[in-house]
Design a protein around this motif. Sequence first.
Motif, short mmCIF file in Angstrom:
data_model
loop_
_atom_site.label_atom_id
_atom_site.label_comp_id
_atom_site.label_asym_id
_atom_site.label_seq_id
_atom_site.Cartn_x
_atom_site.Cartn_y
_atom_site.Cartn_z
N ARG A 37 38.26 -74.22 56.23
CA ARG A 37 37.17 -75.18 56.01
C ARG A 37 37.12 -76.22 57.13
O ARG A 37 36.06 -76.54 57.65
CB ARG A 37 37.43 -75.84 54.64
N GLU A 38 38.31 -76.70 57.53
CA GLU A 38 38.37 -77.74 58.56
C GLU A 38 37.78 -77.26 59.90
O GLU A 38 37.21 -78.03 60.65
CB GLU A 38 39.83 -78.16 58.81
N ILE A 40 42.66 -79.58 65.48
CA ILE A 40 41.57 -78.78 64.89
C ILE A 40 40.59 -78.34 65.96
O ILE A 40 40.15 -77.18 66.00
CB ILE A 40 40.88 -79.58 63.76
N ALA A 41 40.30 -79.26 66.87
CA ALA A 41 39.37 -78.90 67.96
C ALA A 41 39.97 -77.78 68.81
O ALA A 41 39.28 -76.82 69.18
CB ALA A 41 39.10 -80.13 68.82
N VAL A 54 45.85 -74.70 60.33
CA VAL A 54 44.61 -75.42 60.07
C VAL A 54 43.86 -74.70 58.95
O VAL A 54 43.90 -73.48 58.87
CB VAL A 54 43.74 -75.42 61.36
N ARG A 82 39.74 -74.50 67.05
CA ARG A 82 38.36 -74.01 67.09
C ARG A 82 38.10 -73.32 68.44
O ARG A 82 37.55 -72.22 68.50
CB ARG A 82 37.43 -75.22 66.94
N GLU A 109 34.03 -77.73 59.88
CA GLU A 109 33.51 -79.09 59.74
C GLU A 109 33.45 -79.78 61.09
O GLU A 109 34.04 -79.32 62.06
CB GLU A 109 34.45 -79.91 58.83
N GLU A 110 32.75 -80.91 61.10
CA GLU A 110 32.67 -81.69 62.35
C GLU A 110 33.94 -82.52 62.50
O GLU A 110 33.90 -83.72 62.61
CB GLU A 110 31.45 -82.61 62.31
N ASN A 111 35.09 -81.88 62.50
CA ASN A 111 36.33 -82.64 62.57
C ASN A 111 36.81 -82.68 64.01
O ASN A 111 36.98 -81.66 64.66
CB ASN A 111 37.36 -81.92 61.68
N ARG A 112 37.04 -83.86 64.53
CA ARG A 112 37.39 -83.96 65.95
C ARG A 112 38.88 -84.15 66.21
O ARG A 112 39.28 -84.48 67.31
CB ARG A 112 36.61 -85.10 66.59
N LYS A 113 39.68 -83.98 65.16
CA LYS A 113 41.13 -84.11 65.37
C LYS A 113 41.55 -83.12 66.45
O LYS A 113 41.09 -81.98 66.48
CB LYS A 113 41.87 -83.82 64.06
N LYS A 114 42.53 -83.55 67.28
CA LYS A 114 42.88 -82.75 68.46
C LYS A 114 43.26 -81.30 68.10
O LYS A 114 42.74 -80.34 68.66
CB LYS A 114 44.02 -83.43 69.20
#
Length: 440
Positions: free
Chosen positions: A366-367, A377-378, A363, A381, A370-375
């Motif tokens: 930057r991602e 990426i979440a 990943v 995080r 961000e408010e990225n909700r991809k599985k």
Amino acid sequence: MDHSGLWKKVLDELGLEVSPTTFSSLKKTQAVKVQGEALYVHCSNSGVLLLLQNSYYSLITAAVKKYTGGAVNTILLSSKKDEPTKKTAYQQGIEVEQSIENRLIIAHVSPNLTFENFAVSTSNQMAHAATLAVSKSPGSTYNPLFLWGGVGVGKTHLLHAVGRKIIETTRSSVLYCSTEDFTNVLVESIRTKNTALFRKKYRSIDVLLMDDIQFVSDREFIQEELFNTFNKLQTQGKQIIFTSDKPPKAIKNIEKRLASRFLSGLVIDIQRPDFELKTAILLIKARERGIVCPIEVAKIVAAHLEELRELEGFLLKLEMVHNTGGDVSPDAVEKILLQSGITLSQRHNPKEIIHITAREMGVKLRELKEENRKKNIALTRHIAMYLLKTLTNLTYQDIAALMGKKDHTTVMHGVQKIIQQLSRDENLRACINKIRLYFS
Ligand code: ADP
Ligand code: MG
């Protein structure tokens, strides 16, 4: 010097010879009087009496003679006041039938570390099978047996288990000793010119269980003594088991001939415990201590903590919570885990943790912020939050700031999610362990 002062001096000398546990039993002895050439000593129980008689009699007699210039030269031991055992059976060369408890004390074998409470899994099954085989027919299966593995993988536990089994099922004499003990006793025997006694002790036993042999590195005279002890025992068909934190060839600065002796038998490594094993061990230890620890709780703890010794430490904490009427439900335990600080002792660079987590998970940095909700990426995080919480001393607020989150409860949720998932998701465990390796 009166009898008490004399005995105190003798005990001080004994203190250099024996393990702290044995020493605390010996301290419960009391000098009663000196009469004629004899010092009367009262022992708190017959176990201590036998211990003094069988293992330290010559030593205490020598010390008493030394301090009294030979005026007192006999020790009369009793375990009930006023009933001194005159010439003991031992002194007369008659074999005394001893209880298993006494033999365990004399052998320095713990009665609590047994095969029955040793959990077996892939990481330790070879070591378990080999030690069990040795305990069934000492001296004739794998000799020497050399077990090695990292800290806390169960080496010492297995040595004691073998010792206890042999004591329970045979009349063989057993001795568990750490390499430190061996060294200290040898050094002291050289100082007091008692090496003959030292040799007699170590070369006349049937089963020698020698722990942490890596400590012989760099110590030539210890290696020499060990080599000779080893040869003597082996030619008589006596059993020896060594443990070490590394394989024989990796022990630095040891004589080739000693390393080749270690290799001449069976060498087995014990791997770090996997998740299932940690869970099983935790359940065993909890049951032994009478701590209520449901399997869900054990799983959460096992997934979170790496080292067995940490597990034990955590159990003590659970015990305390339980004893004071506290909550030991899975939710409460998660909280305790996070507050415990058990894994927070190491400090790591937070930026590096985030960076490596992102890289391992494929990943972009930057991602993550961000408010990225991809599985994926979440999940990354959350893993980063979890690792930041467990590998550093940062607060939830600190982590929120680092991860570009306004609210620290987002971080709390993320961390809790991972803790819960860790107890049932093998892939996640593997993945987190891989990232953790960078920080171990
Ligand atoms: P080592 O000597 O390899 O450093 P220990 O034998 O001292 O490790 O083990 C550390 C702790 O973990 C001990 O309390 C021991 O009883 C426990 N332990 C290790 N392996 C097991 C196991 N397989 N089953 C039960 N308890 C275990
Ligand atoms: Mg050990």
